[in-house]
Design a protein around this motif. Structure first.
Motif, PDB file in Angstrom:
ATOM      1  N   GLU A 133       0.958  -1.379   0.187  1.00  0.00           N
ATOM      2  CA  GLU A 133      -0.082   0.059   0.295  1.00  0.00           C
ATOM      3  C   GLU A 133       1.271   1.136  -0.194  1.00  0.00           C
ATOM      4  OE1 GLU A 133      -3.149   1.750   2.825  1.00  0.00           O
ATOM      5  OE2 GLU A 133      -3.030  -0.122   2.909  1.00  0.00           O
ATOM      6  N   ARG A 134       1.513   1.265   0.870  1.00  0.00           N
ATOM      7  CA  ARG A 134       2.529   2.379   0.531  1.00  0.00           C
ATOM      8  C   ARG A 134       3.193   2.675  -0.691  1.00  0.00           C
ATOM      9  NH1 ARG A 134       6.509   0.710   4.273  1.00  0.00           N
ATOM     10  NH2 ARG A 134       4.996   1.412   6.118  1.00  0.00           N
ATOM     11  N   LYS A 135       4.028   1.231  -0.730  1.00  0.00           N
ATOM     12  CA  LYS A 135       5.198   1.162  -2.163  1.00  0.00           C
ATOM     13  C   LYS A 135       3.156   2.751  -3.796  1.00  0.00           C
ATOM     14  CE  LYS A 135       7.017  -1.314  -5.598  1.00  0.00           C
ATOM     15  NZ  LYS A 135       5.361  -1.085  -7.080  1.00  0.00           N
ATOM     16  N   TRP A 136       2.444   1.436  -3.307  1.00  0.00           N
ATOM     17  CA  TRP A 136       1.817   2.529  -4.907  1.00  0.00           C
ATOM     18  C   TRP A 136       0.970   3.354  -4.527  1.00  0.00           C
ATOM     19  CZ3 TRP A 136      -3.311   4.359  -4.123  1.00  0.00           C
ATOM     20  CH2 TRP A 136      -4.126   4.161  -5.341  1.00  0.00           C
ATOM     21  N   ARG A 137       0.992   3.707  -3.437  1.00  0.00           N
ATOM     22  CA  ARG A 137       0.044   5.347  -2.859  1.00  0.00           C
ATOM     23  C   ARG A 137       1.603   6.275  -3.708  1.00  0.00           C
ATOM     24  NH1 ARG A 137      -3.987   5.565  -0.327  1.00  0.00           N
ATOM     25  NH2 ARG A 137      -5.525   3.838   0.886  1.00  0.00           N
ATOM     26  N   GLN A 138       3.115   5.723  -3.020  1.00  0.00           N
ATOM     27  CA  GLN A 138       4.092   6.737  -3.263  1.00  0.00           C
ATOM     28  C   GLN A 138       4.244   6.720  -4.611  1.00  0.00           C
ATOM     29  OE1 GLN A 138       6.274   8.752  -1.281  1.00  0.00           O
ATOM     30  NE2 GLN A 138       6.356   9.633  -3.514  1.00  0.00           N
ATOM     31  N   GLU A 139       4.223   5.593  -5.596  1.00  0.00           N
ATOM     32  CA  GLU A 139       4.243   5.446  -6.969  1.00  0.00           C
ATOM     33  C   GLU A 139       3.110   6.721  -7.320  1.00  0.00           C
ATOM     34  OE1 GLU A 139       4.198   1.768  -7.704  1.00  0.00           O
ATOM     35  OE2 GLU A 139       6.228   1.376  -7.583  1.00  0.00           O
ATOM     36  N   LYS A 140       1.568   5.895  -7.194  1.00  0.00           N
ATOM     37  CA  LYS A 140       0.311   6.522  -7.199  1.00  0.00           C
ATOM     38  C   LYS A 140       0.626   8.291  -7.218  1.00  0.00           C
ATOM     39  CE  LYS A 140      -4.032   7.069  -9.184  1.00  0.00           C
ATOM     40  NZ  LYS A 140      -3.706   6.550 -10.530  1.00  0.00           N
ATOM     41  N   LEU A 141       0.890   8.786  -6.003  1.00  0.00           N
ATOM     42  CA  LEU A 141       1.976  10.191  -5.953  1.00  0.00           C
ATOM     43  C   LEU A 141       2.891  10.800  -6.701  1.00  0.00           C
ATOM     44  CD1 LEU A 141       1.628  13.316  -4.156  1.00  0.00           C
ATOM     45  CD2 LEU A 141       3.485  12.304  -3.273  1.00  0.00           C
ATOM     46  N   ASN A 142       3.522   9.485  -7.062  1.00  0.00           N
ATOM     47  CA  ASN A 142       4.630  10.525  -8.394  1.00  0.00           C
ATOM     48  C   ASN A 142       3.796  10.611  -9.499  1.00  0.00           C
ATOM     49  OD1 ASN A 142       6.475  10.567  -6.332  1.00  0.00           O
ATOM     50  ND2 ASN A 142       7.429   8.989  -6.973  1.00  0.00           N
ATOM     51  N   GLU A 143       3.041   9.987 -10.190  1.00  0.00           N
ATOM     52  CA  GLU A 143       2.488   9.740 -11.440  1.00  0.00           C
ATOM     53  C   GLU A 143       1.226  10.981 -11.266  1.00  0.00           C
ATOM     54  OE1 GLU A 143      -1.939   7.567 -13.216  1.00  0.00           O
ATOM     55  OE2 GLU A 143      -0.160   6.187 -11.870  1.00  0.00           O
ATOM     56  N   MET A 144       0.651  11.502 -10.502  1.00  0.00           N
ATOM     57  CA  MET A 144      -0.087  12.610 -10.111  1.00  0.00           C
ATOM     58  C   MET A 144       0.788  14.438 -10.104  1.00  0.00           C
ATOM     59  SD  MET A 144      -3.091  11.405  -8.003  1.00  0.00           S
ATOM     60  CE  MET A 144      -4.362  12.987  -7.402  1.00  0.00           C
ATOM     61  N   LEU A 145       1.840  14.072  -9.708  1.00  0.00           N
ATOM     62  CA  LEU A 145       2.511  15.376 -10.049  1.00  0.00           C
ATOM     63  C   LEU A 145       2.815  14.662 -10.697  1.00  0.00           C
ATOM     64  CD1 LEU A 145       4.775  15.103  -6.303  1.00  0.00           C
ATOM     65  CD2 LEU A 145       3.344  16.904  -7.126  1.00  0.00           C
ATOM     66  N   GLN A 146       3.310  14.229 -11.592  1.00  0.00           N
ATOM     67  CA  GLN A 146       3.731  14.051 -13.287  1.00  0.00           C
ATOM     68  C   GLN A 146       3.129  15.092 -13.663  1.00  0.00           C
ATOM     69  OE1 GLN A 146       7.107  13.740 -13.550  1.00  0.00           O
ATOM     70  NE2 GLN A 146       7.077  13.526 -16.135  1.00  0.00           N
ATOM     71  N   GLU A 147       1.599  14.364 -14.244  1.00  0.00           N
ATOM     72  CA  GLU A 147       0.294  15.072 -14.592  1.00  0.00           C
ATOM     73  C   GLU A 147       0.423  16.734 -14.181  1.00  0.00           C
ATOM     74  OE1 GLU A 147      -2.611  12.987 -13.638  1.00  0.00           O
ATOM     75  OE2 GLU A 147      -2.508  10.597 -14.628  1.00  0.00           O
ATOM     76  N   LYS A 148       0.858  16.505 -12.892  1.00  0.00           N
ATOM     77  CA  LYS A 148       0.421  18.113 -13.039  1.00  0.00           C
ATOM     78  C   LYS A 148       1.156  18.901 -13.232  1.00  0.00           C
ATOM     79  CE  LYS A 148      -3.576  17.619 -10.363  1.00  0.00           C
ATOM     80  NZ  LYS A 148      -4.856  18.746 -10.693  1.00  0.00           N
ATOM     81  N   ILE A 149       2.676  19.008 -13.461  1.00  0.00           N
ATOM     82  CA  ILE A 149       3.353  19.263 -13.631  1.00  0.00           C
ATOM     83  C   ILE A 149       3.830  19.282 -15.361  1.00  0.00           C
ATOM     84  CG2 ILE A 149       6.577  19.636 -14.020  1.00  0.00           C
ATOM     85  CD1 ILE A 149       6.048  18.506 -10.736  1.00  0.00           C
ATOM     86  N   GLN A 150       3.453  18.600 -16.113  1.00  0.00           N
ATOM     87  CA  GLN A 150       4.210  17.934 -17.462  1.00  0.00           C
ATOM     88  C   GLN A 150       3.386  18.747 -18.303  1.00  0.00           C
ATOM     89  OE1 GLN A 150       6.284  15.483 -18.246  1.00  0.00           O
ATOM     90  NE2 GLN A 150       6.295  16.286 -19.933  1.00  0.00           N
ATOM     91  N   PRO A 151       2.781  19.452 -18.245  1.00  0.00           N
ATOM     92  CA  PRO A 151       2.475  20.366 -18.886  1.00  0.00           C
ATOM     93  C   PRO A 151       3.070  22.142 -19.001  1.00  0.00           C
ATOM     94  CG  PRO A 151       0.255  19.857 -17.632  1.00  0.00           C
ATOM     95  CD  PRO A 151       1.301  18.802 -17.135  1.00  0.00           C
ATOM     96  N   TYR A 152       3.254  22.401 -17.928  1.00  0.00           N
ATOM     97  CA  TYR A 152       4.574  22.790 -17.679  1.00  0.00           C
ATOM     98  C   TYR A 152       5.634  23.179 -18.307  1.00  0.00           C
ATOM     99  CZ  TYR A 152       0.907  25.089 -14.405  1.00  0.00           C
ATOM    100  OH  TYR A 152       0.396  25.082 -13.772  1.00  0.00           O
ATOM    101  N   LEU A 153       6.191  21.979 -17.988  1.00  0.00           N
ATOM    102  CA  LEU A 153       6.892  21.272 -18.791  1.00  0.00           C
ATOM    103  C   LEU A 153       6.736  21.467 -20.064  1.00  0.00           C
ATOM    104  CD1 LEU A 153       8.585  18.255 -16.118  1.00  0.00           C
ATOM    105  CD2 LEU A 153       9.084  21.315 -16.086  1.00  0.00           C
ATOM    106  N   HIS A 154       6.297  20.899 -20.873  1.00  0.00           N
ATOM    107  CA  HIS A 154       5.788  20.461 -22.418  1.00  0.00           C
ATOM    108  C   HIS A 154       5.922  22.197 -22.702  1.00  0.00           C
ATOM    109  CE1 HIS A 154       4.406  19.671 -26.217  1.00  0.00           C
ATOM    110  NE2 HIS A 154       3.610  19.814 -26.217  1.00  0.00           N
ATOM    111  N   ASN A 155       5.366  22.694 -22.283  1.00  0.00           N
ATOM    112  CA  ASN A 155       5.684  24.488 -22.756  1.00  0.00           C
ATOM    113  C   ASN A 155       6.403  25.046 -22.608  1.00  0.00           C
ATOM    114  OD1 ASN A 155       2.322  24.250 -22.926  1.00  0.00           O
ATOM    115  ND2 ASN A 155       2.018  25.142 -20.642  1.00  0.00           N
TER     116      ASN A 155
END
Length: 202
Positions: free
Chosen positions: A151-173
């Motif tokens: 559960e700890r591993k899954w939540r950490q990976e999910k958090l990283n995934e969601m952070l990447q989704e939030k940050i990626q548009p800015y990096l793309h621009n």
């Protein structure tokens, strides 16, 4: 030293008695002022560490009290917007139900196994029952530990995934950013053709 009387003894009285120092009133006032500022820093630092309402403004006060100490203070959040966004995502992730742990995921070094009992021991019904109970209990505890790790591993990976989704548009621009087109500003007097056009980049 939160007790002022103890602080006064260690900072002023003891050095004078043991070290033979003679502090005049100005020096005593400076020592005491530094002590009070240090205590004020500690109080604000505690509020920042507990993330009490307005902590982002309180940590700015820490820099005004002691810039050098605040610069290396691990309590200080360098990027407040990112910190708040991450905490909000962490709260979202904690509300999610993780999938079941894959059957063969993870491994623990268990202290007991069937070879912990000899063949002679297993001829005794009590020993056989003991082995069965202990191995079953050990397996249940191990499964619980693996579930927590999964559960700890899954939540950490999910958090990283969601952070990447939030940050990626800015990096793309930023990656696809282009310099703006130059804007030509015409001279006020169009008849003066000899004047050079000026190019400005914004």
């Amino acid at each position: 030293m939160k007790d002022p009387s103890i602080a006064a003894f260690w900072l002023i009285t003891l050095p004078q008695v043991v070290g033979g120092f003679e502090y005049d009133d100005d020096v005593k006032q400076k020592i005491w002022w530094q002590y009070k500022e240090s205590m004020r820093y500690d109080v604000l630092q505690d509020a920042v560490a507990k993330r009490k309402p307005g902590w982002e403004y309180l940590q700015e006060a820490l820099f005004s009290i002691d810039p050098e100490r605040a610069r290396d203070d691990p309590i200080i959040v360098k990027n407040v917007p990112y910190h708040k966004a991450k905490k909000a995502l962490e709260a979202e992730v904690m509300k999610l139900d993780p999938p079941r742990r894959p059957q063969n995921w993870g491994e623990l070094n268990l202290p007991l196994n069937a070879s912990s009992w000899s063949e002679e021991d297993l001829k005794d019904p009590k020993k056989l029952y003991e082995m069965t109970v202990l191995l079953k209990a050990q397996r249940e505890i191990a499964d619980q530990m693996l579930d927590v790790q999964w559960e700890r591993k899954w939540r950490q990976e999910k958090l990283n995934e969601m952070l990447q989704e939030k940050i990626q548009p800015y990096l793309h621009n930023i990656d696809n950013g282009v310099l703006p087109q130059p804007i030509v500003i015409q001279p006020r007097n169009q008849d003066q053709k000899t004047k050079r056009r000026r190019w400005f980049f914004f």
